[in-house]
Design an enzyme around this catalytic site. Structure first.
Site, PDB file in Angstrom:
ATOM      1  N   ASP A  62      -9.494  -1.440   1.882  1.00 33.75           N
ATOM      2  CA  ASP A  62      -9.346  -0.869   3.211  1.00 33.75           C
ATOM      3  C   ASP A  62     -10.391  -1.405   4.183  1.00 33.75           C
ATOM      4  OD1 ASP A  62      -7.196   0.658   2.395  1.00 33.75           O
ATOM      5  OD2 ASP A  62      -8.454   2.301   1.722  1.00 33.75           O
ATOM      6  N   ASP A 120       0.827  -1.207   0.000  1.00 35.44           N
ATOM      7  CA  ASP A 120       0.000   0.000   0.000  1.00 35.44           C
ATOM      8  C   ASP A 120       0.861   1.257   0.000  1.00 35.44           C
ATOM      9  OD1 ASP A 120      -2.340   1.422   0.014  1.00 35.44           O
ATOM     10  OD2 ASP A 120      -2.669   1.265   2.161  1.00 35.44           O
TER      11      ASP A 120
END
Length: 532
Positions: free
Chosen positions: A415, A352
């Site tokens: 997420d 990420d």
């Protein structure tokens, strides 16, 4: 599609939560006549020709239609006709600053440029900025034609630019969506685990295996590494073949989300005790309830697929399908122990951060190519398809910007799903140890909430999109570890499930199908896109 270019830190594996950073200034044009008024989208350069921030402070001018002219020079135009008026002219043939200087020399108070192609921020050479003193803005030509048809002659105009608020109520809605999905997904996973154990006790066995339950069981550290490596490979493919793969992934998403929505609604119907009628045709059994639910779910997915580029309302269906997809993912994918959770979440955290902060330094040409594509002459015929990998909620306070194109607060599915796999594991572990207070599940959900709040706070303070996993992964992993250590169950929490794993042959737990990482990858490839 918004007519102002927006910068999203979009990576559609686990797109972090961001708010659009708007580089052009959307403003409002109010046209009135005969007691009626209507507002339209305009775009101006606040650093060049600033506008009033409120309607009351804006000065009203009569509008003069000069769309038959490009206004590249003042020949044939009498200053007495245009003096003290706002002019609307056609875009093209000369620069914005030249049109503005001509209008200014004729005594006009405001210049509106009607454009038949997407609006851009008005700009000029550095030497021309100081010469222009009248407001200059671009408007859509179709808006002017609509206003002309509705109001006719004698139109009065006001131009103003409401300030853009960083804090928007849509943040609370995004937070609510994420928390509801996390809690429901974790609870569903734990409830399924409890049902399996109870079923095993009732039948006198040792419990149903994961293979029999139809879940995908990720138990090998090597498979986790292979899983993440394949996701990186998918991003590379998306970078080079985006125009082709985007439609393939959209089709897969429609099928997967329809199936996920069916599973969620069927579970709800089963929970509330909704009966069903079954019938058989040539030894095939059919359920009326299942047929109706399947028809509804497929219809919703098809409607989304057909109208996915419609901004005003399609986000509702995308969020509905997205929630169902995340819930079904959390219920279907099982991490066998905390060690696998640590490895998977840590790798995805590095992934990420790399694709948010490092990739922009490696893909400058990609940015340039995208910008150039948007400047082609046939831009008005281009439709940019985006992957369906985010929860979207319109920004309620950005009503002025929404006149030009809907502004959204977004949260990536990743997420929710990535920390959600740990939440689901904690929920199942509570079942294994018979925890009546669900201490692991509750503490992990609270940690996720705190991580999301910190993500929002850093984003608002810095004015930049943040990789949400940078905050969610440490919060959830550390909290779970501390709880297990304080309860003296860290070793058991680390070892995880008591289900038997086929260690000797490493064969897949679901016979006749692809190994686990490949199956998981097919699910997760829906959430891929190269970061622009």
């Amino acid at each position: 599609m918004s007519y102002c270019r927006k910068t999203h830190h979009l990576r559609e594996l686990e797109i972090n939560w961001v708010i659009s950073l708007i580089y052009c200034q959307e403003a409002v044009l109010q046209i009135s006549a005969g007691g009626l008024d209507r507002k339209y989208c305009i775009v101006n350069n606040q650093s060049w020709t600033p506008l009033s921030q409120t309607l009351d402070d804006a000065i009203q001018y009569p509008l003069m239609n000069m769309t038959s002219s490009l206004l590249c020079n003042g020949s044939g135009i009498s200053p007495d006709v245009v003096k003290g008026k706002a002019l609307v002219v056609r875009r093209g043939n000369c620069s914005f600053s030249q049109k503005a200087l001509v209008a200014q020399s004729l005594g006009a108070t405001t210049l509106l440029i009607a454009s038949t192609i997407p609006l851009i921020i008005p700009s000029a050479n550095d030497s021309d900025y100081a010469k222009v003193h009248i407001p200059l803005a671009l408007m859509r030509n179709r808006d002017f034609l609509e206003a002309q048809k509705e109001f006719g002659e004698g139109m009065l105009v006001k131009l103003y630019a409401p300030p853009h608020s960083k804090i928007d109520p849509s943040i609370a809605v995004i937070l609510l969506i994420s928390m509801v999905t996390i809690v429901l997904g974790g609870y569903w996973s734990g409830a399924c685990e409890r049902d399996r154990l109870n079923s095993g006790v009732t039948e006198g066995g040792g419990g149903e295996s994961k293979a029999d339950s139809g879940e995908l069981f990720l138990y090998s550290p090597l498979k986790v590494v292979v899983f993440v490596a394949m996701m990186c490979g998918m991003l590379v493919l998306m970078y080079y073949f985006y125009n082709v793969l985007v439609y393939i992934i959209i089709a897969i998403f429609c099928l997967a989300s329809a199936s996920a929505l069916f599973s969620c609604l069927d579970a709800v119907m089963e929970k509330i005790g909704c009966g069903t009628i079954s019938f058989s045709i040539r030894n095939w059994n059919f359920s009326v309830r299942s047929i109706i639910l399947a028809a509804v779910c497929i219809s919703i997915a098809v409607v989304w697929g057909v109208y996915r580029n419609e901004e005003r309302w399609i986000w509702i269906l995308q969020d509905l399908l997205g929630i169902a997809f995340c819930l079904n993912f959390m219920k279907t994918i099982s991490l066998s122990n905390f060690k696998i959770c640590v490895i998977l979440l840590s790798l995805l955290l590095v992934y990420d951060v790399f694709f948010v902060f490092i990739t922009p330094f490696l893909t400058k040409t990609a940015h340039s190519k995208l910008c150039c594509q948007k400047k082609k002459k046939n831009i008005k015929n281009v439709v940019f398809s985006q992957l369906p990998v985010v929860m979207r909620v319109p920004r309620f306070s950005a009503w002025a910007q929404n006149l030009c194109g809907m502004q959204f607060s977004i949260l990536g599915y990743g997420d929710i799903i990535v920390p959600g796999l740990l939440v689901a594991y904690c929920s199942r572990f509570d079942v294994w140890i018979n925890s009546s207070k669900k201490i692991y599940f509750v503490s992990c959900c609270i940690a996720y909430l705190l991580g999301m709040i910190l993500t929002f706070a850093v984003m608002l303070l810095s004015g930049m999109g943040q990789p949400a996993l940078l905050y969610l992964v440490p919060f959830t992993l550390i909290t779970s570890t501390v709880v297990a250590a304080c309860r003296g169950e860290l070793k058991q929490f680390w070892a995880g499930t008591t289900y038997e794993v086929l260690d000797s042959s490493r064969e897949p737990l679901l016979p006749g199908v692809l190994p686990d990482p490949y199956l998981i990858f097919l699910h997760y490839c829906l959430m891929q896109s190269f970061p622009f």
